[in-house]
Design an enzyme around this catalytic site. Structure first.
Site, PDB file in Angstrom:
ATOM      1  N   GLY A 354      39.285  43.885  35.222  1.00 11.23           N
ATOM      2  CA  GLY A 354      39.846  44.231  33.919  1.00 11.23           C
ATOM      3  C   GLY A 354      41.341  43.984  33.817  1.00 11.23           C
ATOM      4  N   GLY A 377      34.150  46.098  36.355  1.00 11.92           N
ATOM      5  CA  GLY A 377      33.513  46.671  37.540  1.00 11.92           C
ATOM      6  C   GLY A 377      32.255  45.912  37.956  1.00 11.92           C
TER       7      GLY A 377
END
Ligand code: ADP
Ligand code: MG
Length: 400
Positions: A354, A377
């Site tokens: 991210g 993730g």
């Protein structure tokens, strides 16, 4: 990873068929204006939705948004529906939650070439709990299932792993693109293959690092995690973020790289400040000369040059983790210069994570990367070699 997954191209004729698509409509919405502040996730889902609708499928899109504790307007998908109505040529309907009567009615009156969006899946606790009743209810709405939400596929949720137990399952366009690019760097990278790993902590990425040491020809370590490696080599790191309990692991990773003959680049100079602040005064310090009270917040100019030189012959680069505290402009240069160097090289670059994706955006070179993974993730878990539950469901499903 061995079994193939079924793609949208394998789905066959879909005219009039009901197709339930798990998309990622988890977009940020400005609470003051109610406007969608970044539409890239909606845009990412359009190749799949548009393709199915153009072929006359009756498409039912489902997604979560945020982490709601229960139903509420703050996390409704209504703004996404408004966006789709404004930007797409086909009719877009909005129904309530999956278990509502309204949703069932809307599904049964849906016509070929029309899109129905269900309300936020996570309003129903059965989504995160993988309630089989919710999965069956969702499956009852459709003939076919498509998963286009790679970023949620590490979760055992009803819409991800439950529904494909009851319907023929396919990977959407975005999902297939993700898997193709990630499988490419995992299994068939053009060499030399380098990884750039940064970010705050080694402990988050031990598994990733040790897996990459089996795959790459060279590895660059930057960001906060480099501090722990430098400390493990005996350098004094002052007030820098150092994970002392992980130092033995860092030493083992360094030994693993040495034994396998893998080049490893660690910072030789860093920017140090005495406070963790955007406007903190700073100096360039050799990694061997950090004073008490100083913390390393970015890689220094000599390290940037060394990284760019090391990457010169690379054919494939996998990047995860910023080189410094890029959120502060003063400590973003390491990350930005490396991003710009990658954009200028003739190299295949896959960026995941991210913050890394945000950093590449900040450097203004997002369009020049081969692949920007949307997974966060999920991307990290996949790169670590974990079989994601949602992908397993696609790979194992045999369509008769
Ligand atoms: P990603 O989300 O791409 O996987 P991470 O979450 O692992 O990346 O790491 C990003 C975070 O690491 C950022 O918030 C950044 O400020 C922090 N970071 C990078 N370098 C340092 C450093 N030297 N000291 C403290 N934090 C750092
Ligand atoms: Mg992060």
């Amino acid at each position: 990873m061995s079994l193939p997954f079924h793609r949208l191209a394998d789905i066959g004729p879909v005219y009039g068929q009901r197709v339930l698509v798990r998309v990622d409509f988890n977009v940020p919405i400005d609470p003051a204006t109610g406007e969608i502040s970044d539409d890239s996730r909606i845009q990412g889902s359009l190749p799949t939705l548009d393709k199915l609708l153009a072929q006359g499928a009756r498409v039912i899109a489902m997604s979560h948004r945020g982490r709601p504790k229960g139903p509420g307007p703050e996390n409704s998908l209504a703004p996404v529906v408004a966006y789709l109505r404004a930007h797409r040529p086909y009719p877009v309907y909005f129904a309530g939650e999956a278990r509502s009567e309204e949703a069932a009615r809307a599904v049964s009156s849906l016509q070929p070439g029309e899109l129905l969006v269900l309300e936020n899946l996570r309003f129903d606790p059965g989504e995160s709990a993988n309630d089989p009743e919710l999965a069956k209810r969702l499956a009852s709405f459709a003939d076919l299932y498509v998963n286009d939400a790679f970023g949620t596929s590490h979760r055992q949720h009803a819409s991800i792993v439950g529904v494909p137990q009851y319907l023929p399952a396919f990977a959407g366009e975005l999902m297939a693109e993700e898997l193709d690019h990630l499988d490419q760097v995992l299994a068939r990278p053009a060499r030399p293959y380098w990884a750039i790993i940064g970010g705050a902590k080694v402990s988050d990425k031990v598994k990733l690092l040790s897996r990459l040491l089996e795959l790459v020809d060279g590895i660059i370590i930057g960001g906060g995690m480099a501090n722990t490696f430098l400390a493990a080599q005996g350098h004094f790191m002052g007030a820098s973020l150092v994970e002392e309990p992980v130092m033995p692991v860092a030493r083992a990773l360094l030994a693993q790289a040495r034994e396998r003959g893998i080049a490893m680049v660690l910072p030789t100079d860093v920017l140090v400040a005495r406070e963790f602040r955007a406007d903190a005064p700073y100096r360039v310090a050799p990694a061997t000369d950090i004073h008490a009270g100083e913390m390393a917040l970015d890689i220094g100019p000599a390290t940037i040059d060394a990284i760019i030189e090391a990457l010169e012959p690379a054919q494939t680069v996998l990047w995860n983790g910023p080189m410094g505290v890029f959120e502060f402009d003063a400590f973003a240069q390491g990350t930005i210069k490396v991003a710009q160097a990658l954009a200028a090289l003739n190299v295949s670059v896959v960026v995941g994570g991210g913050d890394s994706v945000a950093a590449v955006g900040k450097a203004g070179v997002k369009d020049r990367m081969t692949h920007i993974s949307t997974g966060g993730g999920a991307t990290l878990r996949y790169l670590e070699g974990e079989e994601l539950p949602g992908i397993r469901a696609l790979r194992q499903r045999v369509v008769g």
